[in-house]
Design an enzyme around this catalytic site. Structure first.
Site, PDB file in Angstrom:
ATOM      1  N   GLY A  11      31.471  46.543 -78.935  1.00 12.66           N
ATOM      2  CA  GLY A  11      31.993  46.991 -77.641  1.00 12.66           C
ATOM      3  C   GLY A  11      31.417  48.353 -77.298  1.00 12.66           C
ATOM      4  O   GLY A  11      30.680  48.943 -78.110  1.00 12.66           O
ATOM      5  N   ASP A  12      31.711  48.813 -76.100  1.00 14.12           N
ATOM      6  CA  ASP A  12      31.242  50.125 -75.608  1.00 14.12           C
ATOM      7  C   ASP A  12      29.717  50.240 -75.599  1.00 14.12           C
ATOM      8  O   ASP A  12      29.166  51.318 -75.759  1.00 14.12           O
ATOM      9  CB  ASP A  12      31.801  51.287 -76.472  1.00 14.12           C
ATOM     10  CG  ASP A  12      33.299  51.199 -76.623  1.00 14.12           C
ATOM     11  OD1 ASP A  12      33.948  50.933 -75.609  1.00 14.12           O
ATOM     12  OD2 ASP A  12      33.808  51.390 -77.746  1.00 14.12           O
ATOM     13  N   HIS A  40      35.448  50.273 -69.287  1.00 12.70           N
ATOM     14  CA  HIS A  40      34.043  50.309 -68.889  1.00 12.70           C
ATOM     15  C   HIS A  40      33.841  51.563 -68.069  1.00 12.70           C
ATOM     16  O   HIS A  40      34.560  51.782 -67.103  1.00 12.70           O
ATOM     17  CB  HIS A  40      33.690  49.104 -68.018  1.00 12.70           C
ATOM     18  CG  HIS A  40      33.933  47.806 -68.694  1.00 12.70           C
ATOM     19  ND1 HIS A  40      33.066  47.281 -69.614  1.00 12.70           N
ATOM     20  CD2 HIS A  40      34.951  46.940 -68.600  1.00 12.70           C
ATOM     21  CE1 HIS A  40      33.557  46.138 -70.043  1.00 12.70           C
ATOM     22  NE2 HIS A  40      34.700  45.910 -69.459  1.00 12.70           N
ATOM     23  N   THR A 304      41.571  54.939 -75.201  1.00 18.71           N
ATOM     24  CA  THR A 304      42.456  55.678 -76.097  1.00 18.71           C
ATOM     25  C   THR A 304      42.058  57.137 -76.256  1.00 18.71           C
ATOM     26  O   THR A 304      42.849  57.939 -76.741  1.00 18.71           O
ATOM     27  CB  THR A 304      42.399  55.041 -77.504  1.00 18.71           C
ATOM     28  OG1 THR A 304      41.023  55.040 -77.902  1.00 18.71           O
ATOM     29  CG2 THR A 304      42.905  53.622 -77.504  1.00 18.71           C
TER      30      THR A 304
END
Ligand code: GDP
Length: 434
Positions: A11-12, A40, A304
């Site tokens: 991810g990311d 995103h 987060t």
């Protein structure tokens, strides 16, 4: 035709930027899995945005954005995000929310937090957005679909049955207060009114758009490593992160997906708990420096804010990640970040029990894997904002050639900065433009 933009890794990878860019030439952008548990980042003329649940096409008035049936729909987060982007000057987007999507309820969020608390040191590092309990309920058939909101008899029946189960769990396993079903039901009916204008039959919409030869983009969340079947189970997410799942979560026919653009960073980053296997990790000062220089504002989670673990490019994981996505081409992001290094290690193999392999293993072996690095020369200059691939320094182009040879997939986009226009296009023998 359908194009999918998906992550090759943890991810990311920078999917938001690629989706935002390709949305310009598309008619429809669809989220097909996951929920508001990842973000995103998009930087455009309106400002900097961290989208969690809205598709990344919302900045273009010509794009219809779809929240597909495969998404975990947290209505209050959706409404909050819509209000927030409009308040920042973005025109109200065209949005359709699938009437078959299921609702992520406040009790899913509570259950997620209670379970992490119960697991203590063995916790998975969940974002506590309720995703795992949500998908568990979906497959246990105790979930509630958006369409149920509009039939109060069915809603009441299903909702009270679900709360009854949760209360047993909350009271007796977690020793927490019981839920008040009537109060929650009233909240839900209020939220229903706020999404009413957006709810529609996205299955019919998608199939009609395909008949009209429209271009549809599937926007994936997280990446291959987080897929519950083909990823690093159990340190995965709870919905499928693979382009193939778009056939279910966005209801596109399998034969319609013509292009799978797999996004990967020029180094690695991973959010999640410290116990998660992350073979090419860089720790200490070198790790701190990469984290500080990474992304557009350092490598910190968009949802987060927690520091992401960082590592060198992992060719073993990325080759596998592209393979299971069925990648037709690869977008390499954040190449500009590496300009400060004299030399750049790339993880080209895993040593497991004395044997070196470039095949990505199952979790028990992965936990024992040690990285084998090949070190390449750095280019020692700032390439940020470069728009022409051939203008990149030779060492940077050699680095990209090396990655392509190791992952076996054509790298066609090489991103040189977080902004929409900071992009170069690479021609490669492995890819023939249609
Ligand atoms: P996503 O979840 O895959 O959309 O990725 P995120 O948005 O969470 O993370 C990618 C991060 O990298 C964000 O901070 C982006 O603004 C940033 N980013 C994307 N492409 C580039 C790039 O080419 N260079 C730099 N420096 N940052 C980039």
């Amino acid at each position: 035709m359908v194009k999918a933009i998906v992550g090759a890794n943890w991810g990311d990878e920078g999917k938001g930027k690629i989706t935002d860019m390709l949305a310009q030439q598309s008619d429809v952008v669809i989220r097909f899995q996951g929920g508001a548990n990842a973000g995103h980042t998009i930087i455009n003329d309106y400002g900097r945005f961290a989208l969690h649940i809205l598709p990344s096409g919302i900045f273009y008035p010509h794009v219809t954005n779809v929240i597909g049936n495969g998404v975990a729909l947290d209505v209050s987060k959706l409404v909050g995000e819509l209000e927030s982007i409009v308040s920042q000057g973005v025109p109200a987007p065209k949005l359709i929310v699938s009437d078959r999507a299921q609702l992520l309820m406040p009790y899913h969020v509570l259950q997620d937090a209670y379970e992490e608390e119960r697991l203590g040191g063995k916790a998975f590092g969940s974002t506590k957005s309720g995703i795992a309990p949500f998908y568990s309920d979906k497959y246990a058939k105790t979930g509630i679909q958006v369409c149920d909101l509009f039939d109060e008899k069915i809603l009441r029946e299903r909702f009270f049955a679900a709360v009854e189960l949760k209360n047993v769990l909350f009271e007796h396993l977690y020793h927490k207060p019981r839920l008040d079903a009537e109060e929650l039901m009233a909240q839900m009916l209020q939220l229903r009114e706020r999404i009413r204008p957006y709810v529609g039959d996205t299955v019919a919409f998608v199939h009609q758009a395909l008949k009209e030869d429209k271009t549809l983009l599937l926007e994936g969340q997280l990446g291959s490593m987080k897929d519950p079947d083909l990823g690093i189970f159990p340190m995965t997410t709870s919905s499928h992160t693979l382009a193939g799942y778009g056939c279910v979560g966005a209801s596109v026919p399998p034969t319609a997906i013509e292009d799978v653009i797999c996004v990967t960073k020029a180094y690695s980053s991973c959010v999640g708990s410290q116990t998660e296997p992350f073979v090419s990790e860089v720790t200490g000062d070198a790790g701190d420096e990469l984290r500080r220089r990474g992304g557009d504002k350092g490598e910190f989670g968009a949802t987060t804010g927690r520091p992401r673990r960082v590592g060198w490019f992992d060719a073993v994981a990325t080759k596998y990640g592209c393979m299971v996505q069925g990648a037709t081409q690869v977008a390499l992001t954040c190449l500009d970040v590496l300009g400060y290094l004299d030399e750049i290690p790339v993880c080209t193999g895993y040593e497991i029990d004395g044997q070196v392999t470039d095949m990505f293993p199952t979790t028990p072996s992965l936990l024992r894997a040690k990285p084998v690095f090949t070190t390449l020369p750095g280019w020692k200059c700032d390439i940020r904002g470069c728009k022409n691939y051939d203008d990149l320094p030779q060492q940077a182009r050699d680095y990209v050639d090396f990655l392509e040879a190791h992952i076996g997939c054509p790298i066609t986009f090489v991103s040189s900065g977080p902004k929409r226009e900071e992009m170069t296009y690479r021609t490669t023998k492995l890819y023939h433009h249609a």
